[in-house]
Design a protein around this motif. Structure first.
Motif: not given
Length: 429
Positions: A376-388, A390-393
């Motif tokens: 859940n954390f990985i997917a939600n955070s990845f997309l939230s950052y993606n729209f800014k 930002i790459n979560l990795l």
């Protein structure tokens, strides 16, 4: 498919942009039982003024429409509800709307590909009628009234209203009873056709799955006319001054102990990508150093009997706005604010503690690594950052690169008394 790899995290993400513009991401998690998917649009409650796709004039829509639209997406043309199929396949589905994003998601341990196809299908199948829109107004009106009676919700949104003069983050995500009652099916379709454009959306899938099969399912469902989706969405936001709207807001509720939110408005806005990520990390480290349990400020407030275990805070970071918020319960919220400002002034004079910085930074790295056990954390955070942008990795590399001097500079630049407000909810008289 492209493959994005982070050698330190030992994680990889497969990525492909589909012909209709949808960004699809997949992170394999071998051995994980739970599988998770989230389909999100870069569209939240802040999007009130824009030029609709296919038009040439700016329009302003009613407050709360993004949340209203999220509610309506589950209603299907056949009279059914999108949740029904998820339940049949043993999947757990949900959705949420915040200030900047609307997302539809599910988790499952079996029948995952069927559920994924259904997720993509129903989000591409809007069904709004005069009758079902009117029916929804009553449901959302009750939800709004419920939140209006919630002291936690009020102390938070009153704080945002104190911070911001014009920016729509000061408006309740669900809107008001008055605004949602003005919403029409035509207005819903206008927002849907503009923002639920696959070029404005992204899908993230994570779990013990096959990458090729995930992409195959993602490409299988496409109800869009690609020719009509080539336009860039033009969004408009009101000009926001650096100054706060008002220094103090007080409300009364039937509670036993006063509640408070103390916030600092961020004036370093309009940045994206790694620069925005770096600002977020630096600020989070700073706030942890100052207010978390074990800090001088926490011990001082606690020993004076001014706070309890509910005391805490954090930084909210977006492209066009940001704020640090500190909240809790106290017999004297104004004294809490006074003590916080005194400690901040003292830190500015004496400097922060380097050993404390190292400890907080290491803890933050450890927590981030631990979060990668949560799909859940990985997917939600990845997309939230993606729209800014930002790459979560990249997060771990940025944490490691942050230095002590950056945090001290952020202390002086961000935590200023002139940008500080307090929202109080006190017991009814």
């Amino acid at each position: 498919m492209k493959k994005i790899v982070n050698e330190i995290l030992k994680e990889e993400v497969y990525y492909e942009k589909l012909e209709n513009g949808l960004d699809v991401y997949f992170m394999p998690k071998p051995g994980f039982t739970k599988k998770y998917a989230i389909l999100a649009t870069n569209y939240g409650s802040n999007e009130l003024e824009f030029i609709p796709i296919g038009e040439d004039k700016k329009t302003r829509v009613n407050e709360g429409i993004a949340h209203f639209l999220e509610h309506k997406m589950f209603e299907q043309p056949d009279g059914g509800n999108a949740f029904d199929k998820f339940s049949k396949w043993g999947a757990s589905a949900n959705a949420f709307t915040n200030f900047t994003m609307t997302a539809y998601l599910f988790s499952a341990t079996e029948n995952f590909y069927d559920s994924l196809e259904h997720l993509i299908d129903y989000v591409q199948t809007p069904y709004f009628t005069d009758e079902n829109v009117e029916k929804e107004k009553g449901i959302i009106e009750q939800e709004i009234k419920m939140y209006n009676d919630d002291p936690d919700w009020n102390v938070y949104f009153n704080c945002l209203k104190a911070l911001y003069v014009n920016y729509p983050v000061r408006v309740d995500i669900a809107g008001s009873v008055e605004s949602i009652n003005k919403i029409t099916k035509e207005e819903l379709y206008k927002c849907y056709n503009t923002f639920y454009n696959p070029g404005n959306m992204a899908l993230f899938v994570v779990g013990d799955l096959d990458a090729d099969k995930v992409m195959e399912v993602a490409k299988k469902v496409n109800h869009y006319d690609v020719e009509k989706l080539s336009s860039e969405i033009q969004r408009f936001y009101p000009e926001e001054p650096k100054e706060v709207n008002e220094k103090e807001v007080v409300a009364q509720f039937p509670i036993s102990m006063p509640m408070f939110n103390i916030a600092f408005k961020d004036d370093k806005v309009g940045i994206t990508g790694k620069e925005l990520l770096r600002k977020e990390i630096v600020t989070e480290i700073l706030i942890d150093m100052i207010i978390k349990r074990g800090s001088k400020l926490f011990e001082d407030l606690y020993m004076k009997g001014l706070i309890n275990d509910n005391f805490g805070g954090g930084f909210s970071s977006q492209v066009d706005y940001g704020f640090t918020i500190i909240g809790g319960d106290s017999k004297d919220p104004r004294e809490v604010k006074k003590v916080i400002l005194e400690h901040i002034d003292q830190y500015k004079k004496d400097g922060l503690n380097k050993d404390e910085f190292d400890r907080v930074k290491k803890k933050k790295i450890g927590n981030f690594l631990k979060y990668f056990d949560s799909v859940n954390f990985i997917a939600n955070s990845f997309l939230s950052y993606n729209f800014k942008d930002i790459n979560l990795l990249d997060y771990l590399d940025e944490i490691k690169a942050v230095n002590f001097e950056e945090v001290e500079e952020r202390l002086k630049a961000h935590l200023k008394e002139e940008y500080c407000v307090i929202s109080i909810v006190e017991p009814s008289k």
